[in-house]
Design a protein around this motif. Structure first.
Motif, short mmCIF file in Angstrom:
data_model
loop_
_atom_site.label_atom_id
_atom_site.label_comp_id
_atom_site.label_asym_id
_atom_site.label_seq_id
_atom_site.Cartn_x
_atom_site.Cartn_y
_atom_site.Cartn_z
N LEU B 59 64.57 -17.10 106.31
CA LEU B 59 63.63 -18.22 106.43
C LEU B 59 62.57 -17.91 107.48
O LEU B 59 61.54 -18.55 107.54
N ASP B 60 62.86 -16.96 108.35
CA ASP B 60 61.95 -16.64 109.43
C ASP B 60 61.95 -15.12 109.62
O ASP B 60 62.88 -14.42 109.16
N GLN B 86 52.64 -18.39 106.02
CA GLN B 86 53.32 -17.51 105.08
C GLN B 86 52.61 -17.52 103.74
O GLN B 86 53.12 -16.98 102.78
N PHE B 87 51.45 -18.15 103.72
CA PHE B 87 50.77 -18.31 102.44
C PHE B 87 50.37 -16.96 101.86
O PHE B 87 50.60 -16.68 100.69
N SER B 90 52.94 -14.04 100.13
CA SER B 90 53.31 -13.92 98.73
C SER B 90 52.56 -12.76 98.08
O SER B 90 53.08 -12.11 97.20
N PHE B 91 51.35 -12.56 98.57
CA PHE B 91 50.54 -11.50 97.97
C PHE B 91 50.83 -10.15 98.62
O PHE B 91 50.73 -9.13 97.99
N GLU B 95 56.85 -11.92 101.80
CA GLU B 95 57.61 -13.11 101.46
C GLU B 95 58.43 -12.92 100.18
O GLU B 95 59.46 -13.55 100.01
N VAL B 99 61.90 -14.66 99.56
CA VAL B 99 62.02 -15.75 98.58
C VAL B 99 63.12 -15.43 97.59
O VAL B 99 63.93 -16.27 97.24
N ARG B 102 66.48 -16.02 99.20
CA ARG B 102 66.78 -17.46 99.34
C ARG B 102 67.11 -18.05 97.97
O ARG B 102 67.90 -18.98 97.84
#
Lengths: 525, 250
Positions: B59-60, B86-87, B90-91, B95, B99, B102
């Motif tokens: 998560l971190d 964290q936006f 994804s690219f 992340e 992800v 998780r």
């Protein structure tokens, strides 16, 4: 899957979203109503402006007119693209109503009535011609007077009586005129009315038989808003009896446009014309082409210098073309053909006459009416743009509401990220949410707007009946009803823009949700 | 460190910007968790237990150090490590791996349950299965997801409360829903952050009994607690002091 699931759930459960939906709905409906009414207004103006004109107008915009129109019409009538053509004369005059003393400045239009009926929809706007088919003429005529009759108690002379009876049998309804006393009396006695306004054959012994009275005079068709008052319900009250004399004074002009001595001639009010455009119906009167040509000294005559015969002139030629013809290309051909006509047919013209011919240009009816259509088009675009700008308020409202929801849902954002929701995925929940608000609000707005536009005149009637308040005063506007046209492409465009705008309004909320650190979101108080 | 460790952290360093200064909560912190192990991390309030759990659970991201799950790093060290946003991750791919972990391998239970209030019990649990499924794949996966959700809710004793919303449940029931949500996708590691911290003693005991039962069935559990009584349930208790694991006892 979770994005769609949460989007739909938030849409149902977050009542604040209903305000965003309501904002989008109202804006969608508002823009649709404005576009439809303004579009309908434009369509109606176009349709009615079109009614006076042929498909193509040949004109030289000169006060002195132009010669060789008959030769040109004879030539182009052989072209396969041309259905019919007719010459027109425009000039100015003073119309005086002797029995009332009223005087009215008018644009006088010289037409060949039989031809102009086939070139434009002018004939469809004639009131008496509809109620008494075949009785409207610009030739010499007497005044028809109402008189006593054995059948109905009161009637018109022939051929008006038979023509009126035939129209009545054919089901022609007088939905244009406010019923007068004569018609009310006839209706009370169970007889069909006598549409229009006629004088009675008054004799020293009372009302005489139906009669044709007075010296024969040429007919004149007068714009309806000159001889009739438009009532708020859209009907007309005619104040001048049919066939009564009017005096027309015009000023002859020479080839070069110089003014001659004014001429006055008596006409009989044969009919009234309605195009639906107040500017036209309150200022135009129509007389026989050859008659006006003679009054203006525009007919063929020996030249003063003895150099031969000067051909007759007209102001304009109106042409009806056959379906499927490229009007723009035909205009170019017509212009060139007219300018070369004198050489082609070997007519000797003076320098002035030659100049008049060389100034001739053929244009489509839309081009000729750009001064009428253009402002309405601009108004429509301007009003639509203004309401579009006002709709930005809705986008800001959506932005505020969705951002507020994103703030309230900060912990949910953390939860969704903790169970595997990606930043883009969580952001897209809010984008989908915005889009869903747009879809629902846009659909509701489109539906509401469509129903409102379809029944806009019914709503007005309800308002008028309940409060006496008429938004669309028919005595001010020349259209009977509030015009409206819902174009499917406009509807689709507005709906799409509503969705895009609402989605755009969700960008800030999506950005916040996407960039939120999951741990910070989970710890949010 | 054991080569057989399911989860291994080494040299973790994590600090937070607090005003003008920085608060360091993890300093060269290392830990390994074997498959099937029940590890409790103890420490005083604010010593960094939850931060360690968040880093272990993807998560971190720490400023330094690495975490391996099944010998694979949970985040890429080649990429810049984000602290707030964290936006863009994804690219960049940072992340993506987190992800996925998780979504597929880790499950979380929090002190304050963290259930979505708009969803009922069934939907809260089912959501964890939806997250890993695309819109087009969902119709095919729905039946299995529903079956698993009902099974797990039956196991935590909430089979009769499926349509209830979180607001209609007691604290213990909410935590059971959170446990069911954490387990519905059959995670390899269950992370529990003070799972009994917000519950009375009796309810807390029942939750611990549930966790012990899960552990007996082979579930790997990493639990954070400040309560030594709660920590006593674990196979191994690690004490976090000054940002590092100071002692461990079995």
């Amino acid at each position: 899957m979770y994005r769609l699931f949460l989007t739909l759930r938030y849409l149902r459960k977050r009542q604040i979203a209903f305000f965003a939906i309501a904002a989008i709905m109202l804006c969608t409906a508002m823009v649709l109503i404005v576009m439809s009414v303004m579009g309908g207004f434009l369509d109606t103006v176009k349709q009615r402006a079109r009614g006076l004109l042929g498909d193509i107008i040949v004109d030289n915009k000169r006060f002195g007119g132009f010669p060789l129109y008959d030769e040109f019409i004879a030539e182009i009538s052989k072209w396969p693209e041309i259905a019919k053509a007719t010459p027109i004369i425009y000039t100015f005059g003073l119309l005086r109503f002797p029995s009332t003393g009223a005087t009215h400045p008018v644009s006088v239009v010289g037409v060949r009535l039989d031809e102009v009926r086939n070139v434009s929809a002018f004939g469809a706007g004639l009131y008496y011609d509809r109620m008494y088919p075949g009785t409207t003429t610009l030739a010499d005529q007497q005044q028809p007077l109402l008189g006593r009759s054995a059948a109905s108690g009161i009637d018109l002379p022939e051929p008006y009586r038979s023509a009126g009876a035939a129209a009545h049998r054919a089901g022609v309804q007088d939905d244009d005129a406010t019923p007068n006393i004569v018609n009310r009396l006839l209706h009370e006695r169970g007889h069909p009315g006598i549409p229009g306004f006629y004088a009675a054959n008054e004799t020293p012994d009372g009302i005489g038989p139906p009669a044709l009275a007075g010296v024969p005079s040429p007919g004149i068709i007068i714009g309806r808003d000159i001889v009739a008052r438009r009532q708020p319900d859209g009907r007309y009250t005619r104040w001048y009896p049919r066939g009564e004399e009017v005096a027309l004074t015009i000023v002859p002009t020479s080839l070069s446009g110089s003014i001659d001595t004014p001429k006055k001639l008596a006409f009989r009010y044969a009919d009234d014309s309605r195009t639906g455009i107040f500017e036209i119906d309150s200022k135009h009167s129509y007389v026989d082409f050859e008659n006006l040509q003679g009054l203006l000294l525009w007919d063929a005559a020996e030249r003063a210098d003895g150099s031969g015969r000067s051909p007759g002139r007209c102001s304009q030629i109106q042409i009806k073309i056959k379906p499927g013809v490229d009007a723009d290309a035909l205009c170019t051909r017509l212009t060139a053909a007219y300018r070369e006509l004198p050489n082609r047919i070997g007519v000797a013209l003076t320098t002035t006459e030659w100049g008049l011919v060389q100034d001739i240009e053929a244009v489509t009816w839309e081009q000729s009416q750009v001064h009428v259509i253009g402002p309405v088009e601009n108004e429509r675009n301007l009003v639509t743009m203004l309401f579009g700008i006002i709709s930005i308020v809705a986008i800001v409202l959506v932005m505020c509401i969705l951002y507020m929801i994103a703030l309230q849902k900060t912990r949910d954002i953390g939860i969704v990220k903790s169970i595997g929701g990606s930043s883009v995925g969580v952001a897209s929940i809010f984008l989908c949410y915005g889009a869903a608000v747009g879809v629902v609000g846009g659909a509701m707005g489109a539906g509401f707007g469509y129903i409102f536009v379809r029944h806009i005149n019914d709503f007005q009637t309800i308002l008028t009946d309940a409060f006496g308040w008429r938004v669309w005063d028919r005595s001010v506007y020349s259209f009977d009803d509030i015009p409206s046209t819902v174009r499917p492409e406009d509807l689709a465009r507005i709906f799409l823009v509503a969705i895009l705008a609402s989605t755009f309004g969700a960008v800030a909320a999506a950005w916040r949700a996407g960039t939120m650190h999951p741990v910070e979101a989970l710890r949010h108080e | 460190m054991s080569e057989a460790a399911l989860l291994r952290a080494e040299g973790l360093h994590r600090s937070f910007q607090m005003g003008r200064g920085a608060l360091t909560v993890l300093r060269e912190c290392s830990l390994s968790v074997a498959a099937g192990e029940f590890v409790a991390i103890m420490g005083k309030s604010g010593c960094g237990k939850s931060t360690l759990l968040h880093v272990l659970g993807a998560l971190d991201v720490p400023q330094r150090g690495q975490v391996w799950f099944e010998r694979t790093p949970t985040f890429s060290t080649a990429q810049p490590r984000p602290q707030r946003s964290q936006f863009d991750d994804s690219f960049s791919g940072v992340e993506r791996r987190m992800v996925e972990l998780r979504r597929r391998a880790f499950g979380f239970v929090f002190q304050f349950y963290h259930l979505l209030p708009e969803l009922n019990v069934l939907e809260n649990v089912l959501l964890a299965r939806m997250v890993g499924c695309s819109l087009f794949a969902w119709p095919g996966a729905r039946a299995a997801a529903n079956r698993d959700t009902h099974e797990i809710l039956d196991r935590v004793g909430l089979a009769g409360r499926l349509s209830h919303r979180p607001a209609e449940l007691s604290g213990g029931e909410r935590q059971r829903v959170a446990i069911a949500r954490a387990l519905v996708h059959r995670p390899r590691v269950l992370f529990a952050d003070e799972p009994t911290g917000n519950l009375d003693a009796e309810t807390g005991s029942s939750i611990l009994a549930l966790l012990r039962g899960l552990h007996r069935d082979g579930q790997t559990i990493v639990m954070v607690t400040h309560d030594s009584g709660v920590a006593a349930c674990a196979d191994r208790v690690c004490e976090l002091r000054d940002g590092a694991i100071a002692s461990a006892r079995v």
